[in-house]
Design a protein around this motif. Structure first.
Motif, short mmCIF file in Angstrom:
data_model
loop_
_atom_site.label_atom_id
_atom_site.label_comp_id
_atom_site.label_asym_id
_atom_site.label_seq_id
_atom_site.Cartn_x
_atom_site.Cartn_y
_atom_site.Cartn_z
N ASP A 180 32.55 -19.40 -13.82
CA ASP A 180 33.18 -18.98 -14.88
C ASP A 180 34.40 -19.50 -15.20
O ASP A 180 34.67 -19.63 -16.49
CB ASP A 180 33.18 -17.41 -14.80
N VAL A 181 35.50 -19.45 -14.38
CA VAL A 181 36.83 -19.80 -14.36
C VAL A 181 36.60 -21.49 -14.76
O VAL A 181 37.32 -21.97 -15.74
CB VAL A 181 37.65 -19.73 -13.26
N VAL A 203 37.26 -26.16 -18.80
CA VAL A 203 37.01 -26.90 -19.61
C VAL A 203 37.30 -26.85 -20.95
O VAL A 203 37.51 -27.75 -21.68
CB VAL A 203 35.32 -27.31 -19.15
N GLU A 204 37.16 -25.48 -21.37
CA GLU A 204 37.24 -25.46 -22.91
C GLU A 204 38.85 -25.36 -23.23
O GLU A 204 39.05 -26.08 -24.09
CB GLU A 204 36.67 -24.06 -23.12
N GLN A 205 39.65 -24.91 -22.25
CA GLN A 205 41.03 -24.98 -22.43
C GLN A 205 41.44 -26.42 -22.48
O GLN A 205 42.28 -27.08 -23.24
CB GLN A 205 41.78 -24.13 -21.53
N TYR A 206 40.98 -27.11 -21.46
CA TYR A 206 41.33 -28.54 -21.49
C TYR A 206 40.92 -29.51 -22.50
O TYR A 206 41.82 -30.40 -23.15
CB TYR A 206 40.59 -29.38 -20.10
N ALA A 207 39.79 -28.96 -23.38
CA ALA A 207 39.51 -29.78 -24.74
C ALA A 207 40.48 -29.11 -25.51
O ALA A 207 40.73 -30.09 -26.46
CB ALA A 207 37.88 -29.28 -24.95
#
Length: 56
Positions: free
Chosen positions: A29-30, A35-39
């Motif tokens: 989950d983390v 991955v979303e935050q990195y994008a």
């Protein structure tokens, strides 16, 4: 990471010196959130870089 529940550890039954380490459900989950935050961060950096007038 194990104490926080992000990974699962299991001893190798054939060799006690080895441990198998995998992401737990909480770890996955983390990982997906990261991955979303990195994008998002990559997109923001690219947008800022496009606005510069210096050749970096």
């Amino acid at each position: 990471m194990s104490a926080q529940g992000f990974i699962d550890e299991k001893a190798d039954p054939s060799d006690g010196r080895k441990n198998f380490i995998t992401l737990s459900n909480k770890g996955y989950d983390v990982s997906n959130q990261l991955v979303e935050q990195y994008a998002d961060v990559t997109s923001a950096i690219n947008n800022i870089a496009k606005q510069t007038t210096h050749n970096l």
